[in-house]
Design a protein around this motif. Structure first.
Motif, PDB file in Angstrom:
ATOM      1  N   ASN A 122      -6.198   7.422  -1.390  1.00 45.68           N
ATOM      2  CA  ASN A 122      -4.783   7.823  -1.396  1.00 45.68           C
ATOM      3  C   ASN A 122      -4.663   9.127  -2.165  1.00 45.68           C
ATOM      4  O   ASN A 122      -5.190   9.256  -3.261  1.00 45.68           O
ATOM      5  CB  ASN A 122      -3.883   6.802  -2.086  1.00 45.68           C
ATOM      6  CG  ASN A 122      -4.286   5.390  -1.794  1.00 45.68           C
ATOM      7  OD1 ASN A 122      -4.807   4.705  -2.661  1.00 45.68           O
ATOM      8  ND2 ASN A 122      -4.101   4.998  -0.565  1.00 45.68           N
ATOM      9  N   ILE A 123      -3.965  10.066  -1.559  1.00 45.32           N
ATOM     10  CA  ILE A 123      -3.698  11.331  -2.254  1.00 45.32           C
ATOM     11  C   ILE A 123      -2.185  11.437  -2.429  1.00 45.32           C
ATOM     12  O   ILE A 123      -1.427  11.230  -1.482  1.00 45.32           O
ATOM     13  CB  ILE A 123      -4.205  12.536  -1.435  1.00 45.32           C
ATOM     14  CG1 ILE A 123      -5.690  12.345  -1.098  1.00 45.32           C
ATOM     15  CG2 ILE A 123      -4.002  13.831  -2.209  1.00 45.32           C
ATOM     16  CD1 ILE A 123      -6.192  13.267  -0.008  1.00 45.32           C
ATOM     17  N   ASN A 124      -1.768  11.721  -3.637  1.00 46.16           N
ATOM     18  CA  ASN A 124      -0.344  11.859  -3.918  1.00 46.16           C
ATOM     19  C   ASN A 124       0.003  13.313  -4.227  1.00 46.16           C
ATOM     20  O   ASN A 124      -0.676  13.964  -5.020  1.00 46.16           O
ATOM     21  CB  ASN A 124       0.053  11.009  -5.128  1.00 46.16           C
ATOM     22  CG  ASN A 124       0.120   9.536  -4.797  1.00 46.16           C
ATOM     23  OD1 ASN A 124      -0.041   9.151  -3.641  1.00 46.16           O
ATOM     24  ND2 ASN A 124       0.344   8.719  -5.785  1.00 46.16           N
TER      25      ASN A 124
ATOM     26  N   TYR B  40       6.662  -1.487  -7.961  1.00 50.40           N
ATOM     27  CA  TYR B  40       6.216  -0.144  -7.553  1.00 50.40           C
ATOM     28  C   TYR B  40       4.703  -0.050  -7.708  1.00 50.40           C
ATOM     29  O   TYR B  40       4.139  -0.598  -8.647  1.00 50.40           O
ATOM     30  CB  TYR B  40       6.911   0.926  -8.407  1.00 50.40           C
ATOM     31  CG  TYR B  40       6.852   2.307  -7.793  1.00 50.40           C
ATOM     32  CD1 TYR B  40       7.801   2.698  -6.857  1.00 50.40           C
ATOM     33  CD2 TYR B  40       5.857   3.209  -8.129  1.00 50.40           C
ATOM     34  CE1 TYR B  40       7.755   3.951  -6.272  1.00 50.40           C
ATOM     35  CE2 TYR B  40       5.794   4.469  -7.550  1.00 50.40           C
ATOM     36  CZ  TYR B  40       6.753   4.835  -6.624  1.00 50.40           C
ATOM     37  OH  TYR B  40       6.702   6.076  -6.043  1.00 50.40           O
ATOM     38  N   GLU B  41       4.068   0.656  -6.790  1.00 52.88           N
ATOM     39  CA  GLU B  41       2.600   0.718  -6.809  1.00 52.88           C
ATOM     40  C   GLU B  41       2.102   1.279  -8.150  1.00 52.88           C
ATOM     41  O   GLU B  41       2.735   2.141  -8.750  1.00 52.88           O
ATOM     42  CB  GLU B  41       2.105   1.584  -5.654  1.00 52.88           C
ATOM     43  CG  GLU B  41       2.370   3.053  -5.864  1.00 52.88           C
ATOM     44  CD  GLU B  41       2.616   3.792  -4.567  1.00 52.88           C
ATOM     45  OE1 GLU B  41       2.821   3.166  -3.531  1.00 52.88           O
ATOM     46  OE2 GLU B  41       2.637   5.026  -4.632  1.00 52.88           O
TER      47      GLU B  41
ATOM     48  N   ARG C 236       2.642  -2.763   7.207  1.00 49.68           N
ATOM     49  CA  ARG C 236       1.286  -2.812   7.759  1.00 49.68           C
ATOM     50  C   ARG C 236       0.343  -3.566   6.804  1.00 49.68           C
ATOM     51  O   ARG C 236       0.283  -3.281   5.612  1.00 49.68           O
ATOM     52  CB  ARG C 236       0.777  -1.382   7.962  1.00 49.68           C
ATOM     53  CG  ARG C 236      -0.532  -1.258   8.644  1.00 49.68           C
ATOM     54  CD  ARG C 236      -0.852   0.222   8.806  1.00 49.68           C
ATOM     55  NE  ARG C 236      -2.053   0.408   9.595  1.00 49.68           N
ATOM     56  CZ  ARG C 236      -3.270   0.375   9.089  1.00 49.68           C
ATOM     57  NH1 ARG C 236      -3.428   0.161   7.807  1.00 49.68           N
ATOM     58  NH2 ARG C 236      -4.315   0.559   9.853  1.00 49.68           N
ATOM     59  N   ASN C 237      -0.359  -4.529   7.355  1.00 47.98           N
ATOM     60  CA  ASN C 237      -1.336  -5.341   6.620  1.00 47.98           C
ATOM     61  C   ASN C 237      -0.731  -6.307   5.605  1.00 47.98           C
ATOM     62  O   ASN C 237      -1.468  -6.961   4.870  1.00 47.98           O
ATOM     63  CB  ASN C 237      -2.400  -4.477   5.933  1.00 47.98           C
ATOM     64  CG  ASN C 237      -3.412  -3.959   6.927  1.00 47.98           C
ATOM     65  OD1 ASN C 237      -3.638  -4.586   7.950  1.00 47.98           O
ATOM     66  ND2 ASN C 237      -4.007  -2.814   6.642  1.00 47.98           N
TER      67      ASN C 237
ATOM     68  N   ARG D 248      -0.830  -2.704  -0.693  1.00 45.98           N
ATOM     69  CA  ARG D 248      -0.756  -1.521  -1.561  1.00 45.98           C
ATOM     70  C   ARG D 248      -1.246  -1.825  -2.971  1.00 45.98           C
ATOM     71  O   ARG D 248      -1.783  -0.962  -3.655  1.00 45.98           O
ATOM     72  CB  ARG D 248       0.667  -0.968  -1.621  1.00 45.98           C
ATOM     73  CG  ARG D 248       1.070  -0.301  -0.350  1.00 45.98           C
ATOM     74  CD  ARG D 248       2.166   0.730  -0.535  1.00 45.98           C
ATOM     75  NE  ARG D 248       2.430   1.385   0.734  1.00 45.98           N
ATOM     76  CZ  ARG D 248       1.753   2.419   1.182  1.00 45.98           C
ATOM     77  NH1 ARG D 248       0.776   2.935   0.455  1.00 45.98           N
ATOM     78  NH2 ARG D 248       2.031   2.949   2.345  1.00 45.98           N
ATOM     79  N   THR D 249      -1.013  -3.049  -3.407  1.00 47.52           N
ATOM     80  CA  THR D 249      -1.484  -3.418  -4.751  1.00 47.52           C
ATOM     81  C   THR D 249      -2.687  -4.354  -4.665  1.00 47.52           C
ATOM     82  O   THR D 249      -3.223  -4.752  -5.696  1.00 47.52           O
ATOM     83  CB  THR D 249      -0.359  -4.117  -5.533  1.00 47.52           C
ATOM     84  OG1 THR D 249       0.178  -5.182  -4.735  1.00 47.52           O
ATOM     85  CG2 THR D 249       0.756  -3.141  -5.864  1.00 47.52           C
TER      86      THR D 249
END
Lengths: 371, 269
Positions: A61-63, A143-144, B105-106, B124-125
């Motif tokens: 992942n690129i932010n 939030y991630e 997704r997923n 995502r986590t």
């Protein structure tokens, strides 16, 4: 990290790569008693995922984040006056960073992941004592989180159980964070037993902190009692002479009409006691080294889907030690298939020299479009 | 489960053969007497027998497929989700993995023991969290289906008392379900119209607080691997005036899954 990038980027480049992610735009207005901050950002998160076969996955992942508005901040604006700090400025600036880059391989007897990867441990919603790698934002706990540069091995054991070994390497083995977790189920309950070793803050005996190597022990349990969801999670130092740790308990329920209610209580014995808060407590918390400034907290959330695409959420959380609270209603609208709009308000309650009372009003608007 | 059927069990095959013979005899009998079967034969079957027949017909031992879920609101806004669906042990264990839209997704759900144990996975986590069974009352991705609606039809037997009522319809039996004490279901009654010929449900009516909340229609029934399958299921929410359609894009029955397929490890893959 550099060698990992050098190794993994050609793999991504040569394989069929699935590219997805989201664009996020957020505006925030923070109203303090004598000052306000207005800022916004535009963020692009680019996810890359490649599966050369079903047992090998490379993810990255690129932010990219560009800020507007107030970019010079002062911590003093967010800490009580009685701490008598003149100024502690910091700035936020545009950034581009590799949030995650990792290789995950599945062998017959275990899964192995190497690289900067998403790790999220524990069963709590707002707090996770077991997660020694991350901390959460109470206003937006889902939030991630930033990737953790780690080696992780997940070994299936017993019937559906997993032995999880995570090492976050540092300059030396002693400085590295280590965590081992045995996760399984008993009846309708899932539980875990955890052990860890970390170079961590410890109480110095004078309301302050020192650093030392600490061995932790803990665990979690999640299940159901009388149709209520129940969970608990704790991580505690194993040093009998310097015993400290964190514990969280939670309960939730969904009514027949779809209304969801949840509450969590959190205790952190490493936090400051009432009237013993120092600047260090704030500093270590801002740095993410502690999960809270003081010791006792409560988090309550109610959620309801008004329509198929509009949901409302009411969050309230507070510091039970200094009697300061935040009430934060949120409204989310799935405007289009992959576009979500959110409007959040948070109003604080409490004295001006308390953790949350020092803020006044915060408004937040967020748009996120997935691709 | 709502999707699919099962004819794997030899006993059931024999049972269906007997039904066919019975239907043939009945048809001859009607021709002779010129009457329909409802009065003479429909009432012969007890509610439990009809329910057993229905669950056997619509409950595959195992299945995997790809489905499309379309939500249409009262203001005619549409959303389409695509997900992969896997089930074993006659729908007791289910794994659902969303593929589209990108937002979800997923995201995946593992539902075991007929909905008593639910785990959700957020990619995502990379976090897996167990949900209490009350979570099955929540809407599945904002649709008119709740997670409870995806649970195995065994729950109709364990959570509800069933009685047969006059359907007023020539082709269907009517089963009326009321929850057992302490069952903790979202609905205070269910009505299922069951086709007399193939014992496949025609439609289900969900009631909450005495109000007719939703209707699930089983449409476009086709045979896949010899098993009748509703290729389209339409859930109508009468209170919100919205609709959700689940369309089967691909379906395969009698799949043999790895021992570890319905586990947390596979949920994260």
């Amino acid at each position: 990290m550099i060698w990992l990038i050098i190794f993994l980027l050609p793999v991504i480049a040569s394989a069929q790569v699935d590219i997805f992610g989201y664009y996020e735009s957020e505006y925030d207005h923070i109203q303090l008693p004598n000052k306000s901050y207005n800022f916004s950002y535009n963020k692009l998160r680019l996810d890359l995922e490649s599966r050369s076969n079903e047992n090998v996955m490379v993810g990255a992942n690129i932010n990219f984040q560009i800020f507007h508005g107030d970019q010079e901040w002062d911590i003093v604006d967010f800490i009580p006056e009685y701490l008598e700090i003149d100024s502690a400025p910091f700035s936020i600036s545009d950034s581009m960073y590799l949030d995650n880059i990792y290789l995950r391989t599945s062998f017959q007897r275990f899964d192995f992941t190497i690289g900067k990867q998403p790790i999220s441990l524990g069963v709590g919603y707002a707090w996770n004592p077991l997660d020694i790698f991350n901390r959460k934002d109470l206003i937006d706990p889902t939030y991630e989180q930033a990737g953790v540069n780690a080696l992780r091995m997940e070994i299936p054991v017993m019937d559906g159980g997993t032995l999880d070994i995570i090492i976050e390497p540092d300059s030396t083995w002693d400085m590295s964070n280590k965590l081992i977790q045995l996760k399984s189920s008993l009846g309708s309950y899932d539980f875990s037993l955890n052990g860890g070793n970390q170079y961590h803050l410890i109480p110095d005996g004078n309301s302050g902190y020192a650093y030392d190597h600490v061995f932790f022990g803990g665990g979690s349990i999640i299940g159901e009692l009388w149709k209520f969801g129940l969970w608990g999670e704790t991580l505690w130092s194993l040093d009998a002479d310097n015993n400290f740790g964190e514990v969280v308990f939670g309960i939730d329920y969904t009514f027949n009409n779809g209304v969801y209610l949840m509450t969590e209580y959190f205790h952190n014995s490493l936090g400051a006691e009432k009237n013993e808060v120092t600047f260090d407590h704030y500093l270590h918390n801002f740095n993410g080294e502690t999960h809270s400034i003081m010791q006792n907290y409560l988090f309550v959330m109610g959620m309801y889907n008004f329509t198929n695409y509009i949901s409302g959420c009411l969050i309230a959380f507070g510091n039970l030690d200094d009697q300061s609270f935040i009430l934060a209603p949120q409204l989310n609208w799935d405007a289009f298939e992959d576009v979500t709009l959110g409007a959040w308000v948070s109003q604080s309650f409490g004295e001006n020299d308390t953790e949350f009372g020092i803020q006044d009003l915060v408004l937040r608007f967020r748009l996120r479009a997935y691709f | 489960m709502l999707v699919g059927q099962n004819l794997k069990i030899q006993i059931h095959l024999n049972f269906m053969k007997l039904l066919k013979i019975s239907k043939t005899l009945r048809t001859i009998f009607y021709l002779i007497l010129g009457i329909n079967s409802t009065g003479l034969f429909g009432a012969d079957f007890s509610a439990k027998t009809i329910l057993d027949s229905m669950t056997i017909v619509m409950q595959p031992n195992s299945s995997q497929g790809k489905m499309e879920q379309e939500i249409i609101t009262s203001s005619n806004i549409k959303r389409v989700f695509t997900f992969n669906y896997y089930s074993e042990d006659k729908g007791k264990n289910v794994l659902i993995r969303y593929m589209e839209p990108r937002k979800v997704r997923n995201n995946a759900f593992l539902i075991k023991n007929s909905g008593e144990d639910i785990w959700v996975y957020f990619p995502r986590t990379r976090r897996v969290r167990k949900l209490a069974s009350h979570a099955k009352k929540q809407k599945a991705q904002g649709s008119d289906f709740s997670y409870e609606d995806f649970s195995g039809s065994e729950e109709w037997k364990t959570d509800y008392r069933v009685k047969q009522k006059p359907s007023g319809e020539r082709n269907n039996y009517l089963l009326n379900f009321t929850p057992r004490i302490g069952a903790g279901t979202s609905y205070d009654s269910l009505k299922i119209y069951v086709n007399k010929l193939n014992y496949y449900p025609d439609r289900m009516l969900y009631y909450q607080n005495g109000v007719h909340l939703k209707t699930l229609n089983f449409q476009d029934v086709k045979k896949i691997q010899g098993i009748p399958t509703a290729m389209r299921m339409l859930m109508e929410n009468h209170l919100e005036d919205s609709k959700t359609t689940i369309r089967i894009l691909e379906m395969e029955y009698n799949v043999i899954f790895d021992r570890e397929f319905f586990t947390e490890r596979n949920l994260k893959k």
